[in-house]
Write an enzyme that holds these catalytic residues in place. Structure first.
Site, short mmCIF file in Angstrom:
data_model
loop_
_atom_site.label_atom_id
_atom_site.label_comp_id
_atom_site.label_asym_id
_atom_site.label_seq_id
_atom_site.Cartn_x
_atom_site.Cartn_y
_atom_site.Cartn_z
N CYS A 1 -0.27 4.14 2.51
CA CYS A 1 -0.10 3.74 3.97
C CYS A 1 1.44 3.88 4.09
O CYS A 1 1.87 4.55 5.23
CB CYS A 1 -0.55 2.31 4.15
N ASP A 2 2.31 3.53 3.29
CA ASP A 2 3.62 3.27 3.44
C ASP A 2 4.72 4.06 2.85
O ASP A 2 5.89 4.04 2.96
CB ASP A 2 3.93 1.82 3.65
N CYS B 1 0.80 -0.91 0.06
CA CYS B 1 0.08 0.05 -0.01
C CYS B 1 0.81 1.20 0.12
O CYS B 1 1.42 1.61 0.94
CB CYS B 1 -1.03 0.05 1.34
#
Lengths: 310, 104
Positions: free
Chosen positions: A135-136, A132
Protein backbone atom coordinates in the site's frame (compact mmCIF):
# COMPACT_ATOMS: atom_id res chain seq x y z
CA UNK A 1 -35.66 -4.78 10.80
CA UNK A 2 -32.81 -6.51 9.03
CA UNK A 3 -33.40 -9.23 6.49
CA UNK A 4 -32.88 -12.70 7.98
CA UNK A 5 -30.71 -15.22 6.16
CA UNK A 6 -30.90 -18.77 7.45
CA UNK A 7 -28.21 -21.43 6.96
CA UNK A 8 -27.03 -24.79 8.27
CA UNK A 9 -23.53 -23.50 8.88
CA UNK A 10 -22.07 -20.04 9.35
CA UNK A 11 -18.36 -19.42 8.91
CA UNK A 12 -16.93 -16.27 10.38
CA UNK A 13 -13.74 -15.24 8.58
CA UNK A 14 -12.65 -15.73 4.98
CA UNK A 15 -9.00 -16.67 5.27
CA UNK A 16 -7.60 -20.04 4.28
CA UNK A 17 -9.20 -21.85 7.24
CA UNK A 18 -12.64 -20.35 6.67
CA UNK A 19 -12.60 -20.90 2.92
CA UNK A 20 -11.39 -24.49 3.26
CA UNK A 21 -14.18 -25.12 5.76
CA UNK A 22 -16.63 -23.61 3.27
CA UNK A 23 -15.45 -25.99 0.53
CA UNK A 24 -15.88 -29.06 2.73
CA UNK A 25 -19.22 -27.87 4.10
CA UNK A 26 -20.61 -27.14 0.65
CA UNK A 27 -19.49 -30.54 -0.58
CA UNK A 28 -21.32 -32.08 2.40
CA UNK A 29 -24.47 -30.32 1.15
CA UNK A 30 -24.63 -27.92 4.08
CA UNK A 31 -26.25 -24.62 3.24
CA UNK A 32 -23.29 -22.42 4.13
CA UNK A 33 -22.60 -18.71 4.51
CA UNK A 34 -19.12 -17.25 4.82
CA UNK A 35 -19.02 -13.82 6.46
CA UNK A 36 -15.85 -11.74 6.10
CA UNK A 37 -15.22 -8.31 7.64
CA UNK A 38 -12.85 -7.13 4.91
CA UNK A 39 -11.87 -9.11 1.79
CA UNK A 40 -11.50 -12.87 1.65
CA UNK A 41 -7.92 -14.08 1.76
CA UNK A 42 -6.87 -13.18 5.27
CA UNK A 43 -3.23 -12.55 6.10
CA UNK A 44 -2.17 -14.38 2.93
CA UNK A 45 -3.39 -11.34 1.00
CA UNK A 46 -0.55 -9.43 2.66
CA UNK A 47 2.11 -11.92 1.63
CA UNK A 48 4.04 -10.99 -1.47
CA UNK A 49 5.39 -14.46 -2.17
CA UNK A 50 4.22 -17.78 -0.76
CA UNK A 51 6.85 -20.47 -1.20
CA UNK A 52 5.74 -23.16 1.25
CA UNK A 53 2.41 -24.07 -0.31
CA UNK A 54 2.45 -27.50 -1.97
CA UNK A 55 1.75 -27.32 -5.71
CA UNK A 56 3.21 -23.82 -6.11
CA UNK A 57 6.96 -23.19 -6.11
CA UNK A 58 6.19 -19.51 -5.63
CA UNK A 59 2.91 -17.63 -5.82
CA UNK A 60 1.61 -14.24 -4.75
CA UNK A 61 -0.56 -14.61 -1.64
CA UNK A 62 -3.51 -12.65 -3.00
CA UNK A 63 -3.46 -14.59 -6.27
CA UNK A 64 -3.53 -17.88 -4.37
CA UNK A 65 -6.45 -16.77 -2.22
CA UNK A 66 -8.42 -15.51 -5.22
CA UNK A 67 -8.21 -19.01 -6.66
CA UNK A 68 -9.51 -20.48 -3.40
CA UNK A 69 -12.36 -17.94 -3.30
CA UNK A 70 -13.35 -18.82 -6.86
CA UNK A 71 -13.60 -22.46 -5.79
CA UNK A 72 -15.74 -21.52 -2.79
CA UNK A 73 -18.12 -19.41 -4.88
CA UNK A 74 -18.32 -22.10 -7.54
CA UNK A 75 -19.70 -24.47 -4.90
CA UNK A 76 -22.60 -22.14 -4.17
CA UNK A 77 -21.46 -20.83 -0.80
CA UNK A 78 -23.02 -17.47 0.11
CA UNK A 79 -20.01 -15.16 0.53
CA UNK A 80 -20.58 -11.78 2.18
CA UNK A 81 -17.44 -9.59 2.18
CA UNK A 82 -17.04 -6.15 3.78
CA UNK A 83 -19.58 -7.35 6.35
CA UNK A 84 -19.19 -5.59 9.66
CA UNK A 85 -20.33 -7.81 12.53
CA UNK A 86 -22.39 -5.87 15.03
CA UNK A 87 -23.68 -8.67 17.28
CA UNK A 88 -22.97 -12.34 17.93
CA UNK A 89 -25.06 -14.98 19.69
CA UNK A 90 -23.09 -18.20 20.11
CA UNK A 91 -24.42 -19.82 23.28
CA UNK A 92 -27.90 -20.86 22.16
CA UNK A 93 -28.84 -23.71 19.81
CA UNK A 94 -29.29 -21.24 16.95
CA UNK A 95 -26.18 -19.18 16.26
CA UNK A 96 -26.73 -15.58 15.17
CA UNK A 97 -24.44 -13.15 13.40
CA UNK A 98 -25.86 -9.68 12.88
CA UNK A 99 -24.01 -7.57 10.34
CA UNK A 100 -24.68 -4.03 9.22
CA UNK A 101 -27.11 -5.39 6.64
CA UNK A 102 -28.39 -8.85 7.59
CA UNK A 103 -29.22 -11.18 10.45
CA UNK A 104 -27.55 -14.51 9.71
CA UNK A 105 -28.65 -17.62 11.57
CA UNK A 106 -27.01 -21.04 11.55
CA UNK A 107 -27.35 -24.33 13.37
CA UNK A 108 -23.58 -24.42 13.79
CA UNK A 109 -20.76 -21.94 13.36
CA UNK A 110 -17.02 -22.04 12.68
CA UNK A 111 -14.93 -19.19 14.05
CA UNK A 112 -12.04 -18.54 11.66
CA UNK A 113 -11.34 -14.89 12.30
CA UNK A 114 -7.57 -15.26 12.14
CA UNK A 115 -5.10 -12.71 13.37
CA UNK A 116 -4.19 -9.11 12.70
CA UNK A 117 -0.83 -7.28 12.74
CA UNK A 118 0.33 -5.97 16.10
CA UNK A 119 0.70 -2.19 16.12
CA UNK A 120 3.81 -0.47 17.43
CA UNK A 121 3.00 0.67 20.96
CA UNK A 122 4.52 4.12 20.86
CA UNK A 123 3.06 7.58 21.17
CA UNK A 124 4.21 9.47 18.10
CA UNK A 125 3.32 12.47 15.98
CA UNK A 126 4.70 10.83 12.83
CA UNK A 127 2.40 9.75 10.00
CA UNK A 128 5.23 7.81 8.40
CA UNK A 129 4.59 4.52 10.21
CA UNK A 130 3.19 1.81 7.97
CA UNK A 131 2.01 -1.78 8.16
CA UNK A 132 1.57 -2.54 4.44
CA UNK A 133 4.48 -2.26 2.04
CA UNK A 134 2.29 -2.86 -1.01
CA UNK A 135 0.00 0.00 0.00
CA UNK A 136 2.60 2.53 1.08
CA UNK A 137 6.00 1.37 -0.19
CA UNK A 138 5.96 3.25 -3.51
CA UNK A 139 6.26 6.57 -1.68
CA UNK A 140 9.77 5.54 -0.56
CA UNK A 141 11.45 4.98 -3.89
CA UNK A 142 15.05 6.20 -3.55
CA UNK A 143 14.62 6.66 0.21
CA UNK A 144 15.74 5.01 3.43
CA UNK A 145 13.31 3.06 5.58
CA UNK A 146 13.39 1.28 8.91
CA UNK A 147 11.83 -2.17 9.03
CA UNK A 148 10.85 -3.29 12.51
CA UNK A 149 10.76 -7.06 12.95
CA UNK A 150 13.03 -9.84 11.70
CA UNK A 151 10.47 -12.55 11.10
CA UNK A 152 9.26 -13.92 7.79
CA UNK A 153 7.05 -10.89 7.17
CA UNK A 154 9.86 -8.43 7.88
CA UNK A 155 12.23 -10.13 5.45
CA UNK A 156 9.62 -10.79 2.78
CA UNK A 157 8.33 -7.22 2.90
CA UNK A 158 11.89 -5.83 2.87
CA UNK A 159 12.58 -7.71 -0.35
CA UNK A 160 9.41 -6.22 -1.78
CA UNK A 161 10.41 -2.70 -0.69
CA UNK A 162 13.78 -3.12 -2.42
CA UNK A 163 11.97 -4.22 -5.58
CA UNK A 164 10.03 -0.93 -5.45
CA UNK A 165 13.29 1.01 -5.47
CA UNK A 166 13.78 1.75 -1.77
CA UNK A 167 17.46 2.72 -1.59
CA UNK A 168 18.37 1.63 1.92
CA UNK A 169 16.84 -0.59 4.59
CA UNK A 170 17.72 -0.71 8.24
CA UNK A 171 16.06 -3.70 9.92
CA UNK A 172 15.86 -4.08 13.70
CA UNK A 173 14.93 -7.23 15.60
CA UNK A 174 14.44 -7.34 19.36
CA UNK A 175 15.66 -10.94 19.73
CA UNK A 176 19.25 -12.20 19.45
CA UNK A 177 18.55 -13.74 16.06
CA UNK A 178 16.11 -13.17 13.25
CA UNK A 179 13.60 -15.99 12.98
CA UNK A 180 12.71 -15.75 9.27
CA UNK A 181 13.33 -18.74 7.01
CA UNK A 182 17.04 -19.09 6.24
CA UNK A 183 16.52 -18.91 2.47
CA UNK A 184 14.62 -15.63 2.77
CA UNK A 185 17.26 -14.22 5.11
CA UNK A 186 20.02 -15.16 2.67
CA UNK A 187 18.20 -13.41 -0.16
CA UNK A 188 17.86 -10.14 1.76
CA UNK A 189 21.34 -10.22 3.28
CA UNK A 190 22.78 -10.52 -0.23
CA UNK A 191 21.75 -6.91 -0.87
CA UNK A 192 24.47 -4.41 -0.05
CA UNK A 193 22.05 -1.72 1.01
CA UNK A 194 20.50 -3.64 3.90
CA UNK A 195 21.70 -3.40 7.50
CA UNK A 196 20.26 -5.75 10.13
CA UNK A 197 20.61 -5.08 13.85
CA UNK A 198 19.49 -7.71 16.34
CA UNK A 199 18.92 -7.17 20.08
CA UNK A 200 17.58 -3.76 19.11
CA UNK A 201 14.25 -2.15 19.92
CA UNK A 202 12.52 1.06 18.87
CA UNK A 203 11.85 3.30 21.86
CA UNK A 204 10.71 6.53 20.19
CA UNK A 205 9.68 7.91 16.80
CA UNK A 206 9.34 11.63 16.19
CA UNK A 207 8.36 13.58 13.12
CA UNK A 208 11.43 15.17 11.54
CA UNK A 209 10.83 17.18 8.38
CA UNK A 210 9.55 14.87 5.64
CA UNK A 211 10.68 11.78 7.55
CA UNK A 212 11.14 10.70 11.14
CA UNK A 213 13.79 10.43 13.79
CA UNK A 214 13.89 7.04 15.46
CA UNK A 215 15.51 6.17 18.76
CA UNK A 216 16.95 2.67 18.81
CA UNK A 217 18.02 0.90 21.97
CA UNK A 218 20.73 -1.77 21.99
CA UNK A 219 19.50 -4.35 24.47
CA UNK A 220 22.98 -5.76 25.09
CA UNK A 221 24.27 -2.55 26.68
CA UNK A 222 21.12 -0.41 27.05
CA UNK A 223 22.67 2.33 24.93
CA UNK A 224 20.43 4.39 22.68
CA UNK A 225 21.14 6.10 19.39
CA UNK A 226 19.08 8.21 17.05
CA UNK A 227 18.75 7.64 13.31
CA UNK A 228 16.88 9.51 10.58
CA UNK A 229 14.74 7.49 8.17
CA UNK A 230 12.15 8.53 5.64
CA UNK A 231 9.60 6.00 6.86
CA UNK A 232 9.02 3.05 9.18
CA UNK A 233 7.45 -0.28 8.27
CA UNK A 234 6.35 -2.48 11.15
CA UNK A 235 6.09 -6.29 11.01
CA UNK A 236 6.25 -7.49 14.61
CA UNK A 237 3.80 -10.34 14.54
CA UNK A 238 0.08 -10.82 14.90
CA UNK A 239 -2.57 -11.12 17.61
CA UNK A 240 -5.75 -13.20 17.63
CA UNK A 241 -8.98 -11.60 16.41
CA UNK A 242 -11.06 -12.86 19.31
CA UNK A 243 -12.33 -9.71 20.98
CA UNK A 244 -16.01 -10.43 20.15
CA UNK A 245 -15.73 -13.91 21.69
CA UNK A 246 -14.32 -12.88 25.08
CA UNK A 247 -16.36 -14.10 28.00
CA UNK A 248 -18.31 -16.50 25.79
CA UNK A 249 -15.81 -18.81 24.12
CA UNK A 250 -12.92 -20.19 26.18
CA UNK A 251 -9.68 -18.39 25.31
CA UNK A 252 -6.12 -18.93 26.53
CA UNK A 253 -4.09 -16.21 28.25
CA UNK A 254 -2.95 -14.86 24.87
CA UNK A 255 -6.48 -14.60 23.48
CA UNK A 256 -6.44 -17.72 21.29
CA UNK A 257 -9.44 -20.08 21.21
CA UNK A 258 -9.03 -23.29 23.19
CA UNK A 259 -10.31 -26.09 20.99
CA UNK A 260 -10.43 -29.88 21.19
CA UNK A 261 -9.01 -32.42 18.73
CA UNK A 262 -11.94 -31.88 16.35
CA UNK A 263 -11.72 -28.13 16.88
CA UNK A 264 -14.82 -28.04 19.05
CA UNK A 265 -14.97 -25.17 21.54
CA UNK A 266 -16.60 -25.08 24.96
CA UNK A 267 -19.95 -24.27 23.29
CA UNK A 268 -22.03 -26.92 21.47
CA UNK A 269 -22.12 -26.30 17.74
CA UNK A 270 -19.29 -23.76 17.85
CA UNK A 271 -16.02 -24.75 16.20
CA UNK A 272 -12.77 -22.86 15.57
CA UNK A 273 -10.23 -23.09 12.76
CA UNK A 274 -6.98 -21.54 11.61
CA UNK A 275 -4.69 -18.99 13.22
CA UNK A 276 -7.27 -18.06 15.82
CA UNK A 277 -6.87 -21.46 17.52
CA UNK A 278 -4.40 -22.07 20.35
CA UNK A 279 -1.58 -24.10 18.74
CA UNK A 280 2.14 -24.10 18.01
CA UNK A 281 2.26 -23.81 14.21
CA UNK A 282 0.34 -21.37 12.01
CA UNK A 283 0.70 -21.73 8.27
CA UNK A 284 -1.62 -21.85 5.27
CA UNK A 285 -1.31 -25.63 5.32
CA UNK A 286 -2.25 -25.94 9.00
CA UNK A 287 -5.16 -23.55 8.43
CA UNK A 288 -6.40 -25.82 5.64
CA UNK A 289 -6.22 -28.84 7.95
CA UNK A 290 -8.18 -26.95 10.61
CA UNK A 291 -10.82 -25.85 8.11
CA UNK A 292 -11.25 -29.40 6.92
CA UNK A 293 -11.60 -30.86 10.40
CA UNK A 294 -13.91 -28.12 11.69
CA UNK A 295 -16.26 -28.46 8.72
CA UNK A 296 -16.43 -32.24 8.99
CA UNK A 297 -16.97 -32.05 12.75
CA UNK A 298 -19.72 -29.46 12.31
CA UNK A 299 -21.37 -31.64 9.69
CA UNK A 300 -21.29 -34.63 12.07
CA UNK A 301 -22.70 -32.46 14.86
CA UNK A 302 -25.61 -31.43 12.66
CA UNK A 303 -26.18 -34.97 11.41
CA UNK A 304 -26.11 -36.55 14.88
CA UNK A 305 -28.28 -33.94 16.59
CA UNK A 306 -31.78 -35.18 17.43
CA UNK A 307 -34.36 -33.67 15.12
CA UNK A 308 -35.64 -30.33 16.34
CA UNK A 309 -32.71 -29.70 18.70
CA UNK A 310 -30.62 -27.72 16.25
CA UNK B 1 -22.13 -7.61 -8.04
CA UNK B 2 -18.65 -6.04 -8.16
CA UNK B 3 -18.73 -2.34 -9.03
CA UNK B 4 -16.52 -2.00 -12.10
CA UNK B 5 -16.03 1.75 -12.20
CA UNK B 6 -14.64 3.88 -14.99
CA UNK B 7 -10.91 3.38 -15.51
CA UNK B 8 -8.96 6.64 -15.76
CA UNK B 9 -5.44 6.69 -17.18
CA UNK B 10 -2.49 9.06 -17.48
CA UNK B 11 -3.57 9.67 -21.06
CA UNK B 12 -7.08 10.86 -20.28
CA UNK B 13 -7.30 12.02 -16.66
CA UNK B 14 -7.04 15.75 -17.50
CA UNK B 15 -9.88 15.51 -19.97
CA UNK B 16 -12.10 13.04 -18.10
CA UNK B 17 -11.70 14.55 -14.65
CA UNK B 18 -11.75 18.24 -15.60
CA UNK B 19 -15.41 18.63 -14.55
CA UNK B 20 -15.99 15.20 -13.04
CA UNK B 21 -18.12 14.45 -10.01
CA UNK B 22 -18.24 11.24 -8.00
CA UNK B 23 -15.91 8.94 -6.11
CA UNK B 24 -12.35 8.51 -7.33
CA UNK B 25 -10.27 5.63 -6.02
CA UNK B 26 -6.49 5.28 -6.35
CA UNK B 27 -5.51 1.63 -6.00
CA UNK B 28 -2.96 -1.06 -6.74
CA UNK B 29 -3.90 -4.47 -8.08
CA UNK B 30 -2.19 -6.50 -5.34
CA UNK B 31 -2.80 -4.16 -2.42
CA UNK B 32 -4.73 -5.93 0.38
CA UNK B 33 -6.31 -2.76 1.77
CA UNK B 34 -7.41 -1.75 -1.75
CA UNK B 35 -9.04 -5.14 -2.13
CA UNK B 36 -10.91 -4.74 1.15
CA UNK B 37 -11.99 -1.22 0.23
CA UNK B 38 -13.23 -2.42 -3.16
CA UNK B 39 -15.51 -4.95 -1.44
CA UNK B 40 -16.96 -2.17 0.67
CA UNK B 41 -17.38 0.06 -2.39
CA UNK B 42 -19.30 -2.74 -4.13
CA UNK B 43 -21.93 -2.30 -1.43
CA UNK B 44 -21.69 1.50 -1.43
CA UNK B 45 -22.45 1.71 -5.15
CA UNK B 46 -25.37 -0.72 -4.85
CA UNK B 47 -26.83 1.69 -2.30
CA UNK B 48 -25.79 4.76 -4.37
CA UNK B 49 -26.18 3.70 -8.00
CA UNK B 50 -26.22 7.28 -9.30
CA UNK B 51 -22.80 8.17 -7.92
CA UNK B 52 -20.10 7.88 -10.62
CA UNK B 53 -17.19 5.57 -9.70
CA UNK B 54 -13.80 6.44 -11.16
CA UNK B 55 -10.66 4.33 -10.70
CA UNK B 56 -6.95 5.02 -11.19
CA UNK B 57 -4.35 2.24 -11.06
CA UNK B 58 -1.48 3.90 -9.19
CA UNK B 59 1.21 1.72 -10.76
CA UNK B 60 0.14 2.50 -14.31
CA UNK B 61 -0.65 6.18 -13.80
CA UNK B 62 2.24 8.04 -12.12
CA UNK B 63 1.27 11.34 -13.77
CA UNK B 64 -2.27 11.20 -12.40
CA UNK B 65 -0.92 10.23 -8.96
CA UNK B 66 1.39 13.24 -9.01
CA UNK B 67 -1.33 15.56 -10.27
CA UNK B 68 -3.54 14.55 -7.34
CA UNK B 69 -0.57 14.67 -4.93
CA UNK B 70 -1.24 11.07 -3.93
CA UNK B 71 1.46 8.62 -2.85
CA UNK B 72 -0.40 6.00 -0.84
CA UNK B 73 -3.16 3.55 -1.68
CA UNK B 74 -5.99 3.10 -1.25
CA UNK B 75 -6.90 6.77 -1.42
CA UNK B 76 -10.52 7.81 -1.92
CA UNK B 77 -11.40 11.28 -3.21
CA UNK B 78 -14.81 12.85 -3.60
CA UNK B 79 -14.87 15.02 -6.71
CA UNK B 80 -17.18 17.93 -7.45
CA UNK B 81 -16.72 19.75 -10.77
CA UNK B 82 -13.24 18.24 -11.07
CA UNK B 83 -12.13 19.46 -7.65
CA UNK B 84 -11.20 17.21 -4.71
CA UNK B 85 -13.58 18.19 -1.93
CA UNK B 86 -12.73 15.31 0.41
CA UNK B 87 -9.88 12.83 0.64
CA UNK B 88 -9.23 9.77 2.81
CA UNK B 89 -6.30 7.34 2.85
CA UNK B 90 -6.81 3.79 4.10
CA UNK B 91 -9.70 1.55 5.07
CA UNK B 92 -13.29 2.57 5.77
CA UNK B 93 -16.34 0.48 6.49
CA UNK B 94 -19.65 1.06 4.70
CA UNK B 95 -21.05 3.33 7.41
CA UNK B 96 -17.87 5.46 7.45
CA UNK B 97 -17.82 5.67 3.66
CA UNK B 98 -21.45 6.79 3.54
CA UNK B 99 -20.78 9.49 6.14
CA UNK B 100 -17.58 10.53 4.37
CA UNK B 101 -19.40 10.91 1.04
CA UNK B 102 -22.41 12.70 2.47
CA UNK B 103 -20.33 15.19 4.45
CA UNK B 104 -18.13 16.09 1.47
Amino acid sequence: MKQSRDFDLLILGGGMAGMTAAIFAARANLKTALIEEHACGGLANWTNTVENFPSHVSINGMELMERVLAQVENLGVEVDQAAEVERLELAGPLKEVETGEYLYTGKAIILATGRQPIRLRLETDSDRIHYCSVCDGSAYKGKKVLVVGGGNSGFDESLYLLSLGVSQILMVEALKECCAAETTQDRLRAHGNVEIRTCTTVTAIEKDGQGCRVTLKDRTNDQSRSVYVDGVFVFIGQKANTLPFRGVVELDRYGYIVAGPNLETNLPGVYAAGDVVQKDYRYLTTAMADGTIAALAAEKYLRDAPAGEV
Amino acid sequence: MPAEGIPITDADFKEKLEHAAGVLMFYKKLCPNCKALEKMLDKFFVANPDVPYLRIDSEECPAAMAAFNTERVPTICVLQDGKVVARKVGLMNLREMTEFYQSA
